[in-house]
Design an enzyme around this catalytic site. Structure first.
Site, PDB file in Angstrom:
ATOM      1  N   ASP A   1      13.256   6.134 -10.161  1.00  0.00           N
ATOM      2  CA  ASP A   1      11.838   6.525  -9.715  1.00  0.00           C
ATOM      3  C   ASP A   1      11.992   8.034  -9.257  1.00  0.00           C
ATOM      4  O   ASP A   1      13.070   8.617  -9.130  1.00  0.00           O
ATOM      5  CB  ASP A   1      11.367   5.951  -8.489  1.00  0.00           C
TER       6      ASP A   1
ATOM      7  N   ASN B   1       5.539   0.461  -5.812  1.00  0.00           N
ATOM      8  CA  ASN B   1       5.346   0.419  -7.250  1.00  0.00           C
ATOM      9  C   ASN B   1       6.861   0.338  -8.008  1.00  0.00           C
ATOM     10  O   ASN B   1       6.630   0.125  -9.046  1.00  0.00           O
ATOM     11  CB  ASN B   1       4.605   1.882  -7.655  1.00  0.00           C
ATOM     12  N   ASP B   2       7.565   0.272  -7.187  1.00  0.00           N
ATOM     13  CA  ASP B   2       9.104   0.251  -8.092  1.00  0.00           C
ATOM     14  C   ASP B   2       9.446  -1.306  -7.931  1.00  0.00           C
ATOM     15  O   ASP B   2      10.516  -1.568  -8.634  1.00  0.00           O
ATOM     16  CB  ASP B   2       9.921   1.137  -7.511  1.00  0.00           C
TER      17      ASP B   2
ATOM     18  N   ARG C   1       3.776   9.245 -15.768  1.00  0.00           N
ATOM     19  CA  ARG C   1       2.372   8.359 -15.768  1.00  0.00           C
ATOM     20  C   ARG C   1       2.587   7.136 -15.839  1.00  0.00           C
ATOM     21  O   ARG C   1       2.064   6.051 -16.653  1.00  0.00           O
ATOM     22  CB  ARG C   1       1.221   9.083 -16.793  1.00  0.00           C
TER      23      ARG C   1
ATOM     24  N   ASP D   1      11.914   3.500  -4.311  1.00  0.00           N
ATOM     25  CA  ASP D   1      11.430   3.533  -2.883  1.00  0.00           C
ATOM     26  C   ASP D   1      10.304   2.847  -2.571  1.00  0.00           C
ATOM     27  O   ASP D   1      10.374   2.499  -1.544  1.00  0.00           O
ATOM     28  CB  ASP D   1      11.907   4.981  -2.214  1.00  0.00           C
TER      29      ASP D   1
ATOM     30  N   GLY E   1       5.366   8.087 -11.970  1.00  0.00           N
ATOM     31  CA  GLY E   1       3.761   8.058 -12.090  1.00  0.00           C
ATOM     32  C   GLY E   1       3.307   9.461 -11.891  1.00  0.00           C
ATOM     33  O   GLY E   1       2.031   9.681 -12.505  1.00  0.00           O
ATOM     34  N   ASP E   2       4.154  10.621 -11.782  1.00  0.00           N
ATOM     35  CA  ASP E   2       3.645  12.029 -11.907  1.00  0.00           C
ATOM     36  C   ASP E   2       3.259  12.260 -13.013  1.00  0.00           C
ATOM     37  O   ASP E   2       3.657  11.838 -13.981  1.00  0.00           O
ATOM     38  CB  ASP E   2       4.571  12.820 -11.197  1.00  0.00           C
TER      39      ASP E   2
ATOM     40  N   THR F   1       9.292  10.273  -7.122  1.00  0.00           N
ATOM     41  CA  THR F   1       9.014  10.639  -5.733  1.00  0.00           C
ATOM     42  C   THR F   1       9.701   9.730  -4.793  1.00  0.00           C
ATOM     43  O   THR F   1       9.477   8.658  -4.806  1.00  0.00           O
ATOM     44  CB  THR F   1       7.478  10.381  -5.769  1.00  0.00           C
TER      45      THR F   1
END
Lengths: 306, 1071
Positions: free
Chosen positions: B380, B753-754, B725, B750, B636-637, B382
């Site tokens: 991930d 969503n992971d 995204r 972290d 997701g960024d 972020t």
């Protein structure tokens, strides 16, 4: 690192090997195989019939020549070949409890079969195939060339002592002092030797030796000890009462062995030879590796790392 | 099937289970049978049980049944007590949850009871931050509008707050009435669907409105969620105990099997097959010997006619004799070893994060070896690569950019001047920053204001605004107050147009206190805001600013506003209310309505927030990549930010040496074409060049739908990928794709969503970070910082793999050794299946003599940690399974055969003739094995500590002591045997011979290999020996590197063939 270790091992092994060989060679050993020689010529084609025929006198006397001086004590062994004391069916066919304790006489259990119960249904002591097939050839020895004359007592006769041929641990613990043979060898099929029913098992040393099963099909068992010195070239007669059946199976050799003992035990060149060979091999390997390193040096980048 | 819940009435209605939560697997009564049943589901245990049962048949058993029953019992007791302990801990935590005090209305009076005593129909009162004890239907909250917030992370892993509304029928109940309300709820039977609740409710008089009122999932408070930002709430219990939605959806996680474990299983099966062959051959030969030869041996007394099963007896005996080929202790030993590896991880000082004082933790103790075999890391961004501390860096207002390389926007004097001179655009900009969010200001006693926010970005914006004198001082659900340059402004908060990942923007509608103007304030991603901007406005500079900021790795947000006509707002508001209340397809309708309002926005400016890279991330990624691990970034960024972060943290190399292939397109065809193009480039580019591909969530969705196969191929070719995204599901899908191809994947993240990706991957690593602990809780390992990953993989993973490789193969080696001796011995016993060793020796050999020395390997390090971290390429050995595969196993197999021959032949020859009695020969052979195995372990131990010396040689001494003691027991057959042997010089000479012949060739071969074909491990070991672990001169180091690279490229080229059988059989077919 490896090369010096190899050289060092070689350096140590060769002397030890030589010492072993010397020790083994000091042991004098006379082996006389009598299984066919003691069968009369006319019975050779059917040795089984010969050995099973109780009416034939099976005593046979032969002369042996002593190759080198033998110092007392001289151990007498019998040697059997292709006799599978280690066979599963055989080696488990015993009851240790029964041998030890009079109370456990009935403890014949599964594993003593088929020699567990006598015809009358009573338990056999000692039970099992091992005891049942007790070796029963006997040997006696006499000096040949110097027969005693009148007035001249000469050297004493060669008596074979059968005391102390078993291990003290067997006499003391494994075979009971109050256990007496019962119903032994009184079935229709007699396997091997008889036991004196008046003597407790702790005094039946032949049985103890026999029941300490051998792990290999060729084995020697201590028959007795001779407290006498024999000189080189001396002839002795051995009188064998040949009654044990080693004829029904292939390769069933029987031999009587006279042997002295060294610090490594009996005559066995294997250890010494193996040590010398291994020692030499180590030297050779060390040499080879050194040569290899000289002829094909390590790769350059690899050398850099050292 | 329905259930009727009578509210606040214990007398009527059926009785449902109470609220006792039970996660335990067993009860006191069913523990034994259930656990036994479970254990016997394993093939190994079934096998040993069969052997143990066969041993009860005295006719065929070569040794006492105790030899199998004993160890089997020990193994069962060990695993059963482990299970029992785990279950007991679960029971304790359940108990804690069950005995928690909750407020419940009983007979009209509010009182505290234990959570487990809640019954269906009870009214439960909750306070802020309470964990919800059972599934409730909300009937009242402290909020006048009947709203409360819940955090559902424990249920679905989503961290954002969810709004829950009380059903309309209860809207007007006063808190006094709430305790007395009666009614009936009609709801479905318990199920595990956490998104659906179709029920209705009717209240009894004196409540006047007794119409049926529909209920949906947003009227419920589900068990294990938390009540947030709401003073109190109360609800009717509908499902309790294990019948709650969270209880019903709780599944037991499948235990993960490591690649090393499955390799061991395969080897076990191979040995099993070998054993069957040996048994059949020997059994057949034994029967022949018996018939042709055995019957002639009169002293064996073979009966002329045996029972019908006679032909089976000898094969079965051999089966029992050979059963020790499969080491009964291997599972226990490995489990123990794995436990120790986990402890090493837990106790590693160097993985202790001092900042947050979190130690590394391994929740799953069984998969440490896999860490050493990781091939793909999916990370991930972020919070994992970055710190997830958002700092407002720059902004662009009214075509002026504030903040540059020398300083933040907050320190930019131009901006400060603009603020102090009340420049209108800047003020508006700041106002949007302060108001357009869901941040809650909290005033502490000393007047300082802190902000609570679910989104780190919003918090950063509000904080930045307050630093620029625009302070959000208070806020509740209907109004907000801001203070600018010490003058206060009141705003009425009318509507919040919420953020969703589809909309990528959020807006609020406020009514300005003084002027009464209606304002729409929006913020969102550039691609979501710019298309809705006022057509007259120039957005070029903003676009450029966005571009520039994301090139710097900053996260950008666009802010905008629009003034609304009162009439326009009123009309829209009605529609919005309607949409909000609609029963079906609500989200879509709301989005549509919001869309209609968010038009013609005046762009105010762009903010740029920095999320700093975590300490040590670039170095760690570089190290991991040079260790041959492929690192993918799933975020997701948005794409530009992701690419910049990737550049910053060494994930991709800049243009000259690397190439970033972008897979995108506007239509499906374009996307697929671009995929094919990327694939062609990947295939044709030389290996030197660092290739990576980048795609976004939408593209991935289309690709997975249409061209899964080419994507899989691309995934296998690409060492690096950036996926932006991504939804949580897509992250998990990507892991799944790599897994099905047979790669060993590690997912690290972290946030909530992971969680799915972490659970999907072979190894899940969670960072105990700012987004909470869900990821860490779901993961197999949790660490405090990303940088600890290198230690986790390169040090712990590698050592664990090496150690397991040794322990497992050694276990087979020692079992095979003793078994081969038995087989060799059977050749001199007329193939009758006699055991050379007695039962005590056999049992002690497996359980004691050989299990203890191998434990030294647990502390063994083939090279120091510094060396491993210095030359991470070395990981390839464990990664490619070089230390545990059929060919290394064949080596051990050969070694055990050779050693068995050595021991047996030497024993038989030295103890010939008068020394050939069973007890002595068996002891000599056994001691030969013990000597050899002590040397084998010593030879393969690389580091020496006192503990190792004590374990190896102490065990050796213990062997003699134990056997001397056993030889002193008069009732045993081996009475005095050991004493006798030890007093014979020939015995010791024999031992020396066995060791020399046994180890000599092994040593010589190893030496030759070391000199002429050294493996990279050998090279590094030599370097360590000569130079010491720390000080390597520069030219040696570069030479080593080149040499290692050479070695490893050869290896890597062969990797495919060596590697495949390790993981999956399907690999070959796909490749």
């Amino acid at each position: 690192m490896v090369i010096p270790v190899l050289a060092f091992v070689g350096l140590i092994f060769i002397p030890i090997g030589l010492a072993c060989i010397v020790s083994s060679n000091k042991v004098v050993e006379v082996v006389y195989r009598y299984d066919t020689k003691c069968v009369p010529g006319n019975m050779l084609h059917n040795k089984v019939a010969y050995i099973q025929n109780a009416s034939i006198d099976k005593t046979c006397t032969r002369t042996l020549k002593i190759p080198r001086d033998m110092k007392r004590p001289i151990y007498i062994y019998y040697q059997l070949d292709k006799f599978y004391q280690n066979h599963r069916r055989y080696s488990t066919s015993r009851s240790d409890a029964q041998l030890r304790e009079p109370k456990a006489a009935g403890d014949v259990a599964e594993f003593c079969k088929p020699e567990a119960f006598a015809a009358n249904g009573r338990p056999i002591v000692p039970c099992g195939l091992i005891a049942w097939s007790l070796f029963n050839d006997t040997y006696s020895f006499a000096r040949r060339n110097r027969l005693p004359r009148d007035g001249d007592h000469g050297p004493p006769p060669l008596t074979v002592s059968k005391r102390g041929i078993s291990w003290p641990s067997e006499r003391g613990h494994l075979f009971g002092k109050n256990v007496f043979p019962r119903n032994f060898q009184n079935g229709s099929l007699v396997g091997g030797g008889q036991l004196d029913p008046r003597k407790p098992l702790s005094e039946q040393e032949d049985l103890m030796v026999w029941m300490r099963t051998a792990a290999l099909p060729r084995f020697r068992k201590l028959y007795g000890r001779m407290e006498a010195d024999l000189v080189a070239g001396e002839l002795i007669t051995v009188t064998v009462r040949n009654s044990y059946n080693s004829y029904s199976y292939a390769g069933g050799e029987k031999a009587v062995v006279l042997s002295t003992a060294g610090w490594l035990g009996g005559r066995n060149g294997f250890l010494g030879r193996a040590y010398v060979v291994v020692g030499m091999a180590c030297f050779l390997l060390a040499l080879l590796l050194t040569l290899l390193c000289l002829v094909f040096p390590m790769k350059e980048e690899h050398l850099l790392l050292r | 099937m329905k259930r009727f819940v009578y509210v606040n009435d214990e007398s009527c209605g059926e009785s449902y289970c109470d609220n006792r939560v039970s996660n335990t697997k067993y009860t006191l009564w069913n523990f034994l049978p259930k656990n036994l049943l479970e254990q016997f589901r394993r093939f190994m245990n079934q096998y040993f049980l069969l052997i143990a049962c066969l041993q009860l048949w005295s006719r065929i058993t070569p040794v006492s049944p105790v030899t199998t029953w004993g160890p089997l019992a020990i193994i069962f007791i060990v695993s059963a007590s482990k299970e029992a302990w785990d279950d007991y801990n679960r029971y304790l935590s359940d108990k804690k949850a069950n005995e928690r005090k909750v407020w419940v209305v009983k007979d009209g009076i509010r009182g505290q009871i234990k959570a487990q005593e809640i019954h269906v129909g009870n009214i439960v009162w909750l306070h802020e931050n309470d964990e919800i004890p059972c599934d409730l239907v909300l009937i009242g909250t402290s909020d006048p509008q009947g709203i409360c917030y819940v955090e559902t992370a424990a249920l679905d892993g989503e961290t954002d707050l969810k709004t829950r509304i009380i059903p309309s029928i209860c809207a007007n109940l006063s808190s006094d009435q709430l305790g007395k309300v009666k009614g009936v709820l009609e709801c479905p039977n318990p199920d595990n669907d956490i998104r659906r609740f179709d029920a209705n409710m009717r209240l009894f008089p004196p409540i006047i409105d007794n119409e049926k009122c529909p209920l949906a999932i947003n009227n419920t408070l589900l068990q294990s969620c938390y009540l947030r930002y709401t003073e109190w709430a109360c609800g009717v219990a509908i499902y309790t105990g294990n019948e709650t939605k969270s209880g019903m959806s709780r599944g037991t996680a499948e235990p993960k099997l490591t690649a090393a474990d499955s390799m061991i299983d395969k080897l076990t099966v191979a040995i099993f097959v070998f054993q069957i062959v040996v048994v059949l051959v020997l059994g057949f030969a034994g029967n022949i010997w018996k018939d042709s030869n055995g019957r002639k041996h009169w002293y064996l007394m073979y009966p002329a006619e045996g029972p019908w099963y006679d032909f089976l007896v000898i094969p079965l005996r051999f089966e029992l004799l050979c059963s020790i080929m499969i080491p009964i202790s291997i599972k226990v030993t490995l489990d123990l070893a794995k436990g120790v590896y986990a402890k090493f991880i837990d106790c590693d000082e160097q993985m202790f994060d001092r900042e947050t004082s979190t130690p590394a933790h391994s929740a799953n103790t069984a998969i440490s070896e896999d860490l050493g075999q990781v091939e793909y890391i999916l990370s991930d961004k972020t919070g994992t690569l970055t710190e997830n501390i958002m700092i407002f860096r720059r902004c662009c207002i009214n075509n002026t950019q504030y903040g540059d390389d020398s300083g933040d926007a907050l320190k930019d004097t131009r901006l400060l001047n603009a603020v102090s001179s009340n420049e209108p655009d800047v003020v508006k900009f700041l106002m949007v920053m302060a108001l357009c969010n869901t941040v809650v200001p909290i005033k502490s006693n000393d007047g300082a204001i802190s902000y609570k926010a679910q989104s780190q970005d919003e918090e950063a914006l509000v904080n930045a605004a307050s630093n620029l004198n625009m302070v959000l001082t208070s806020k509740d659900s209907s109004s907000a107050e801001i203070c600018f340059n010490s003058s206060k402004f009141q705003y009425e908060l009318l509507d919040v147009l919420e953020f969703t990942s589809d909309r990528k923007r959020m807006s609020v509608v406020v009514k300005e206190g003084g002027s009464g103007k209606f304002l729409l304030l929006s913020k969102g991603a550039d691609e979501a805001i710019f298309p809705r901007s006022n057509p007259g406005q120039q957005t070029k500079t903003y676009l450029e600013a966005v571009e520039m900021y994301s090139h710097l790795g900053l996260r950008t947000l666009c802010l905008g506003w629009r003034e609304l006509e009162e009439g326009e707002y009123k009309e829209w508001s009605k529609k919005f209310q309607e949409a909000s209340c609609s029963l079906d397809n609500r989200e879509c309708k709301i989005a549509e309505v919001c869309h209609s309002l968010e038009q013609g926005i005046n762009i105010l400016g762009v903010t740029a927030i920095e999320d700093r890279l975590q300490d040590g991330v670039p170095e760690t990624i570089k190290l991991l990549r040079s260790a041959g691990i492929n690192v993918w970034m799933l975020t997701g960024d948005k794409q530009n930010t992701a690419i910049q972060i990737a550049l910053l943290c060494n994930l991709i190399t800049p243009e000259s040496n690397g190439q970033l292939l972008s897979i995108n397109g506007k239509t499906e065809d374009e996307i697929l074409r671009s995929l094919e193009r990327a694939l062609v480039i990947m295939k044709t580019t030389p290996e030197r060049k660092d290739l990576a591909f980048v795609l976004d969530g939408w593209t991935l969705e289309i690709i997975l739908k249409h061209s899964m196969e080419s994507f899989t191929r691309l995934a296998m070719l690409s060492r690096t990928a950036i996926c932006c995204r991504m939804t949580p599901l897509q992250k998990a899908q990507l892991v799944g794709i790599l897994k099905t191809v047979g790669y060993l994947t590690l997912a690290i993240g972290d946030g909530g969503n992971d969680v799915r990706m972490i659970q999907e991957a072979n190894i899940g690593v969670g960072i105990s970070g700012r987004e909470g602990l869900q990821a860490a809780r779901a993961a197999d390992y949790s660490i405090g910082k990303f940088k600890f990953l290198k230690r986790l993989i390169l040090v712990h993973g590698r050592y664990s793999y090496n150690r397991t490789a040794f322990i497992s193969q050694y276990s087979f080696y020692k079992s095979l050794l003793i078994c081969f001796i038995q087989i060799l011995f059977s050749f001199v016993t007329g193939l009758s299946g006699t055991s050379l060793f007695n039962s005590i020796s056999l049992m002690a050999y497996n359980v004691f003599y050989t299990s203890l020395p191998v434990m030294t390997i647990l502390f063994d390090k083939d090279m120091s940690e510094t060396t491993v971290l210095q030359y991470p390429q070395i990981l390839l050995y464990s990664q490619a399974g070089r230390l545990l595969n059929p060919s290394t196993f064949a080596g051990w197999f050969g070694r055990s055969l050779y050693h068995a021959l050595v021991v047996f032949l030497i024993t038989v020859h030295t103890n010939a003739y008068e020394q050939s009695n069973m007890e002595e020969i068996s002891m000599v052979a056994l001691s030969g094995c013990i000597w050899l195995q002590a040397f084998v372990v010593t030879l393969d131990t690389n580091s020496f500590t006192y503990l190792q010396v004590i374990l190896i040689w102490g065990n050796f001494v213990a062997f003699y002591i134990i056997n001397l003691i056993l030889s002193s027991v008069p009732t045993l057959q081996m009475y005095t045997v050991m004493w006798r042997l030890c007093s014979q010089p020939s015995y010791w000479i024999t031992m020396a011979l066995i060791v020399t012949i046994g180890m000599g060739p092994v040593l010589a071969l190893r030496y030759l290999r070391n000199v002429y074909r050294p493996s990279a491990i050998d090279v590094l070991q030599q370097i360590e020996q000569t130079n010491g672990p720390t000080q390597t001169s520069r030219n040696v180091e570069s030479a080593t590197r080149i040499y290692l690279d050479q070695l490893l490229t050869d290896l890597r080229r062969n990797k495919g063939s060596i590697h495949q059988p390790l993981l999956s059989d399907s690999v070959a077919s796909i490749r």
